[in-house]
Design an enzyme around this catalytic site. Structure first.
Site, PDB file in Angstrom:
ATOM      1  N   THR A 116       0.957  -1.141   0.118  1.00 25.05           N
ATOM      2  CA  THR A 116      -0.023  -0.007  -0.038  1.00 25.05           C
ATOM      3  C   THR A 116       0.920   1.164  -0.052  1.00 25.05           C
ATOM      4  O   THR A 116       1.900   1.393   0.845  1.00 25.05           O
ATOM      5  CB  THR A 116      -0.829  -0.114   1.324  1.00 25.05           C
ATOM      6  OG1 THR A 116      -1.523  -1.194   1.382  1.00 25.05           O
ATOM      7  CG2 THR A 116      -1.681   1.177   1.454  1.00 25.05           C
ATOM      8  N   LYS A 154      -7.591   1.857  -3.589  1.00 22.49           N
ATOM      9  CA  LYS A 154      -6.945   1.214  -2.358  1.00 22.49           C
ATOM     10  C   LYS A 154      -7.391   1.789  -0.913  1.00 22.49           C
ATOM     11  O   LYS A 154      -7.984   1.375  -0.010  1.00 22.49           O
ATOM     12  CB  LYS A 154      -5.614   0.726  -2.380  1.00 22.49           C
ATOM     13  CG  LYS A 154      -5.077   0.141  -1.159  1.00 22.49           C
ATOM     14  CD  LYS A 154      -5.558  -1.221  -0.545  1.00 22.49           C
ATOM     15  CE  LYS A 154      -4.717  -1.357   0.971  1.00 22.49           C
ATOM     16  NZ  LYS A 154      -5.122  -2.548   1.329  1.00 22.49           N
ATOM     17  N   ASN A 181     -10.373   1.283   2.256  1.00 19.57           N
ATOM     18  CA  ASN A 181     -10.261   1.243   3.837  1.00 19.57           C
ATOM     19  C   ASN A 181     -10.799   2.555   4.698  1.00 19.57           C
ATOM     20  O   ASN A 181     -11.411   2.419   5.521  1.00 19.57           O
ATOM     21  CB  ASN A 181      -8.669   0.929   3.934  1.00 19.57           C
ATOM     22  CG  ASN A 181      -8.467  -0.672   3.726  1.00 19.57           C
ATOM     23  OD1 ASN A 181      -9.531  -1.452   3.735  1.00 19.57           O
ATOM     24  ND2 ASN A 181      -7.300  -0.757   3.763  1.00 19.57           N
ATOM     25  N   ARG A 212     -14.515   1.969   5.193  1.00 16.93           N
ATOM     26  CA  ARG A 212     -14.676   1.167   6.348  1.00 16.93           C
ATOM     27  C   ARG A 212     -14.294   1.758   7.631  1.00 16.93           C
ATOM     28  O   ARG A 212     -15.255   1.804   8.649  1.00 16.93           O
ATOM     29  CB  ARG A 212     -13.683  -0.168   6.333  1.00 16.93           C
ATOM     30  CG  ARG A 212     -14.485  -1.129   5.362  1.00 16.93           C
ATOM     31  CD  ARG A 212     -13.474  -2.430   5.587  1.00 16.93           C
ATOM     32  NE  ARG A 212     -13.753  -3.013   6.862  1.00 16.93           N
ATOM     33  CZ  ARG A 212     -14.732  -3.882   7.122  1.00 16.93           C
ATOM     34  NH1 ARG A 212     -15.811  -3.768   6.242  1.00 16.93           N
ATOM     35  NH2 ARG A 212     -14.826  -4.407   8.424  1.00 16.93           N
ATOM     36  N   ARG A 258     -31.807   1.023   2.975  1.00 14.40           N
ATOM     37  CA  ARG A 258     -30.647   1.715   2.591  1.00 14.40           C
ATOM     38  C   ARG A 258     -29.401   2.057   3.641  1.00 14.40           C
ATOM     39  O   ARG A 258     -28.987   3.049   3.673  1.00 14.40           O
ATOM     40  CB  ARG A 258     -31.044   3.075   1.865  1.00 14.40           C
ATOM     41  CG  ARG A 258     -31.672   2.648   0.515  1.00 14.40           C
ATOM     42  CD  ARG A 258     -32.293   4.011  -0.401  1.00 14.40           C
ATOM     43  NE  ARG A 258     -33.121   4.493   0.200  1.00 14.40           N
ATOM     44  CZ  ARG A 258     -34.699   4.102   0.187  1.00 14.40           C
ATOM     45  NH1 ARG A 258     -34.717   2.933  -0.306  1.00 14.40           N
ATOM     46  NH2 ARG A 258     -35.576   4.369   0.796  1.00 14.40           N
ATOM     47  N   GLY A 317      -8.004  -2.138  14.510  1.00 13.70           N
ATOM     48  CA  GLY A 317      -6.841  -2.341  14.481  1.00 13.70           C
ATOM     49  C   GLY A 317      -6.270  -2.888  13.013  1.00 13.70           C
ATOM     50  O   GLY A 317      -6.931  -2.737  12.205  1.00 13.70           O
ATOM     51  N   CYS A 346      -3.864  -2.031   8.019  1.00 13.49           N
ATOM     52  CA  CYS A 346      -4.504  -1.272   7.050  1.00 13.49           C
ATOM     53  C   CYS A 346      -5.276  -0.156   7.361  1.00 13.49           C
ATOM     54  O   CYS A 346      -5.177   0.888   7.203  1.00 13.49           O
ATOM     55  CB  CYS A 346      -4.964  -2.183   5.829  1.00 13.49           C
ATOM     56  SG  CYS A 346      -3.730  -3.162   5.528  1.00 13.49           S
ATOM     57  N   ARG A 383     -16.951  -5.769  22.126  1.00 12.71           N
ATOM     58  CA  ARG A 383     -17.348  -6.379  20.653  1.00 12.71           C
ATOM     59  C   ARG A 383     -18.992  -6.574  20.191  1.00 12.71           C
ATOM     60  O   ARG A 383     -19.229  -7.199  19.386  1.00 12.71           O
ATOM     61  CB  ARG A 383     -16.512  -7.689  20.109  1.00 12.71           C
ATOM     62  CG  ARG A 383     -14.984  -7.503  19.864  1.00 12.71           C
ATOM     63  CD  ARG A 383     -14.853  -6.415  19.069  1.00 12.71           C
ATOM     64  NE  ARG A 383     -13.237  -5.869  18.867  1.00 12.71           N
ATOM     65  CZ  ARG A 383     -12.948  -4.861  18.472  1.00 12.71           C
ATOM     66  NH1 ARG A 383     -13.344  -4.150  17.437  1.00 12.71           N
ATOM     67  NH2 ARG A 383     -11.644  -4.550  18.302  1.00 12.71           N
TER      68      ARG A 383
HETATM   69  N1  LIG Z   1      -1.632  -7.799   6.123  1.00 16.16           N
HETATM   70  C1  LIG Z   1      -2.665  -7.142   5.457  1.00 16.16           C
HETATM   71  O1  LIG Z   1      -3.719  -7.263   6.025  1.00 16.16           O
HETATM   72  C2  LIG Z   1      -2.431  -6.454   4.280  1.00 16.16           C
HETATM   73  C3  LIG Z   1      -3.736  -6.188   3.442  1.00 16.16           C
HETATM   74  C4  LIG Z   1      -3.341  -5.495   2.498  1.00 16.16           C
HETATM   75  C5  LIG Z   1      -2.292  -4.944   2.074  1.00 16.16           C
HETATM   76  N2  LIG Z   1      -1.393  -4.917   2.900  1.00 16.16           N
HETATM   77  C6  LIG Z   1      -0.237  -4.258   2.579  1.00 16.16           C
HETATM   78  O2  LIG Z   1       0.775  -4.989   2.020  1.00 16.16           O
HETATM   79  C7  LIG Z   1       2.353  -4.749   2.384  1.00 16.16           C
HETATM   80  C8  LIG Z   1       2.880  -5.957   3.203  1.00 16.16           C
HETATM   81  O3  LIG Z   1       2.109  -6.090   4.469  1.00 16.16           O
HETATM   82  P1  LIG Z   1       2.270  -7.430   5.037  1.00 16.16           P
HETATM   83  O4  LIG Z   1       1.080  -7.455   6.082  1.00 16.16           O
HETATM   84  O5  LIG Z   1       2.684  -8.550   4.208  1.00 16.16           O
HETATM   85  O6  LIG Z   1       3.525  -7.010   5.915  1.00 16.16           O
HETATM   86  P2  LIG Z   1       4.450  -8.036   6.584  1.00 16.16           P
HETATM   87  O7  LIG Z   1       5.207  -7.146   8.014  1.00 16.16           O
HETATM   88  O8  LIG Z   1       3.567  -9.408   7.203  1.00 16.16           O
HETATM   89  O9  LIG Z   1       5.505  -8.600   5.879  1.00 16.16           O
HETATM   90  C9  LIG Z   1       6.411  -7.931   5.322  1.00 16.16           C
HETATM   91  C10 LIG Z   1       7.696  -8.750   5.027  1.00 16.16           C
HETATM   92  O10 LIG Z   1       8.768  -7.914   4.170  1.00 16.16           O
HETATM   93  C11 LIG Z   1       9.884  -8.110   4.760  1.00 16.16           C
HETATM   94  N3  LIG Z   1      10.899  -6.993   4.295  1.00 16.16           N
HETATM   95  C12 LIG Z   1      11.034  -6.011   4.714  1.00 16.16           C
HETATM   96  N4  LIG Z   1      11.914  -5.055   4.097  1.00 16.16           N
HETATM   97  C13 LIG Z   1      12.323  -6.053   2.922  1.00 16.16           C
HETATM   98  C14 LIG Z   1      13.165  -5.530   1.676  1.00 16.16           C
HETATM   99  N5  LIG Z   1      14.010  -4.761   1.536  1.00 16.16           N
HETATM  100  N6  LIG Z   1      13.099  -6.788   1.053  1.00 16.16           N
HETATM  101  C15 LIG Z   1      12.569  -8.005   1.275  1.00 16.16           C
HETATM  102  N7  LIG Z   1      11.762  -8.360   2.339  1.00 16.16           N
HETATM  103  C16 LIG Z   1      11.541  -7.174   3.231  1.00 16.16           C
HETATM  104  C17 LIG Z   1       9.797  -8.091   6.387  1.00 16.16           C
HETATM  105  O11 LIG Z   1      10.885  -8.950   6.822  1.00 16.16           O
HETATM  106  C18 LIG Z   1       8.282  -8.839   6.344  1.00 16.16           C
HETATM  107  O12 LIG Z   1       8.818 -10.376   6.390  1.00 16.16           O
HETATM  108  C19 LIG Z   1       2.089  -3.533   3.372  1.00 16.16           C
HETATM  109  O13 LIG Z   1       2.256  -2.183   2.217  1.00 16.16           O
HETATM  110  C20 LIG Z   1       0.605  -3.373   3.728  1.00 16.16           C
HETATM  111  O14 LIG Z   1      -0.016  -2.249   3.989  1.00 16.16           O
HETATM  112  C21 LIG Z   1      -1.268  -5.852   4.017  1.00 16.16           C
END
Ligand SMILES: NC(=O)c1ccc[n+]([C@@H]2O[C@H](COP(=O)([O-])OP(=O)(O)OC[C@H]3O[C@@H](n4cnc5c(N)ncnc54)[C@H](O)[C@@H]3O)[C@@H](O)[C@H]2O)c1
Length: 468
Positions: A142, A224, A228, A231, A264, A275, A278, A429
């Site tokens: 994101t 995107k 969110n 919500r 509606r 929490g 996102c 909740r």
């Molecule tokens: N978790 C969710 O529900 C969700 C949903 C939609 C979008 N996103 C977005 O997706 C992205 C990732 O989120 P996530 O929840 O998977 O994060 P996460 O923290 O679970 O995973 C990210 C991973 O990236 C690794 N990392 C950090 N820097 C790095 C680099 N330079 N090279 C390689 N790996 C690296 C970290 O060690 C970690 O394991 C974020 O931008 C988040 O906002 C997350």
């Protein structure tokens, strides 16, 4: 770069993606990058899952998924191990020469809501160091509006000898339903140009059964964040209604239930807060981008403030209850059920339960916590079951609506609680029915429930059995 060069690079990449011959590197093996890697491997691509966290990579190599409760994830990992199409690694040289790079690294917020793009920048540096041919780079993380066509495309354009297609495919899958949503949900893809969008569409169509809408990168980024924000604002409205109902002495749950019967109206459920990684940041990314361009989105900022204030409201009501029973805070025990940020997940990032626990601890009470899916304690004493958490407690807080808690025997739970006076079940909740809670011998209150009246404390049944 000539048009014919662009055309031939596009044709080559389209072909290798179509034939599943493209070598794909996914940077970041967390909640998003890991399941995505497995789905791409299942579709037939050779996928290298790169992460800087070598402990995580060791777990993945051993065939262990990093988080629990995701239907289908273990099966996908086993299938990928059998096929040999997925290789987790923390060795950067293994992603060199990929045809496709997908970036799924964290993009957290820092203090005031400013995006922290340092992980994205370092992932981009690695991609730049790994490119040895024309390729496609997809940003899944994101990002604030303008980042894909700005920072990302600008950095990659520094490799002037290569044709690099760039697209944004914002991930909207929800922990707890990751595989289902990654596979079936509608997707939006934004290319910095038409060819980039088309190549990314082809990549995702290899495993996605949902509709894919291709647009420009800026639109995809804003979509995107708007989803969110929608919500977050809806939950803030529910929380605002909860506060109004509390003040008026009427049940918000009942009001919302009846109002939602209108064709509606679709108000979400109020609760002790919002929490996750996102909803707590995306509205701020949107608001910041807007403010940088001169428009202050007051509704969005206020909604965030309302949602962030909910743990404080809950803590105050709980501490007020303790005082009303004339117990001293230093001897009071509060049991918190659930530390994950929402029901059904093991993820505690940004969990309102964390803020609640910290406020209760700083209010001087002892806090015991139990979560069937998550070991995060936020400083509370973690227990192995809900009854252990409730032992001697004068208040039990339902902080996370895990399905396991729906099965709880409230009568048994009450028997473990304090026997020297009324015990509050604070339903953060709105899961339990007041009549059932009261029948079990608790005083019932919760977000949006009428304020506790002293009369509610009189005659609250006291359980008789203590657990050994
Ligand atoms: N978790 C969710 O529900 C969700 C949903 C939609 C979008 N996103 C977005 O997706 C992205 C990732 O989120 P996530 O929840 O998977 O994060 P996460 O923290 O679970 O995973 C990210 C991973 O990236 C690794 N990392 C950090 N820097 C790095 C680099 N330079 N090279 C390689 N790996 C690296 C970290 O060690 C970690 O394991 C974020 O931008 C988040 O906002 C997350």
């Amino acid at each position: 770069m000539t048009d014919s060069r662009t055309a031939s690079s596009f044709a080559r990449l389209l072909k290798v993606i179509n034939k599943r011959e493209a070598r794909v590197a996914v940077l970041g093996q967390g909640y998003i990058g890991f399941p995505l890697s497995l789905l791409l491997a299942k579709a037939g691509f050779r996928v290298v899952g790169y992460d800087i966290n070598s402990q995580l990579v060791q777990r993945l190599k051993a065939g262990l998924t990093p988080f629990s409760g995701e239907t289908g994830l273990d099966d996908l990992l086993m299938a990928a191990k059998r096929s040999g199409e997925y290789s987790p690694t923390s060795n950067a040289s293994e992603i060199r020469g990929s045809d496709v790079y997908v970036i799924a690294v964290p993009t957290p917020r820092i203090n005031g809501g400013e995006p922290d793009l340092s992980y994205l920048r370092s992932a981009l540096e690695l991609v730049k160091a790994s490119v040895d041919r024309d390729c496609l780079v997809v940003v899944e993380s994101t990002v604030p509006p303008g980042t894909t066509a700005g920072l990302v495309a600008r950095e990659l354009a520094k490799l002037s000898w290569a044709k690099i297609f760039v697209a944004h495919c914002p991930e909207r899958a929800m922990p707890g339903k990751l595989i289902e949503e990654l596979t079936h949900a509608h997707r939006v893809i934004g290319g910095v140009d038409e060819e980039s969008g088309r190549l990314a569409q082809e990549l995702y169509a290899s495993f996605s059964e949902g509709k894919i809408t291709v647009t420009d990168a800026l639109t995809a980024e804003v979509v995107k964040l708007v989803e969110n924000t929608y919500r977050d604002v809806n939950i803030a409205l529910a929380n605002e209604i909860a506060r109004i109902c509390s003040a008026l002495g009427v049940s918000a749950r009942r009001v919302i239930e009846i109002a939602n019967m209108h064709p509606r109206v679709a108000i979400l459920r109020p609760g002790i807060g919002v929490g996750g990684s996102c909803l707590t940041k995306d509205p701020l990314f949107l608001a910041n981008a807007s403010m940088e361009r001169g428009y202050v989105p007051e509704l969005i900022l206020r909604a965030r403030g309302i949602n962030e204030s909910m743990p404080e409201l809950a803590a105050r009501e709980i501490l007020d209850f303790i005082e009303s029973t004339e117990r001293s805070r230093s001897q009071a025990v509060v049991a918190v059920l659930g530390t994950a940020y929402k029901g059904g997940v093991s993820d505690a990032r940004g969990s309102p339960a964390g803020q609640l626990i910290r406020l209760l601890l700083s209010g001087g009470v002892e806090v015991r916590a139990y979560d069937p899916r998550c070991r995060e304690s936020f400083g509370a004493e973690m227990t192995n079951d809900p009854y252990e958490a409730a032992k001697g407690a004068c208040c039990v807080v339902l902080a996370t609506d895990h399905p396991e808690f729906y099965e709880l025997s409230l009568t048994s739970l009450r028997e473990y609680c304090a026997q020297d006076g009324p015990v509050l079940l604070y339903d953060g909740r709105l899961v339990f029915r007041r009549e059932i809670v009261e029948k079990a011998g608790f005083v019932y209150s919760g977000i949006g429930e009428p304020s506790l009246r002293p009369s509610a404390l009189i005659g609250a049944r006291v359980g008789t059995r203590q657990r050994a």
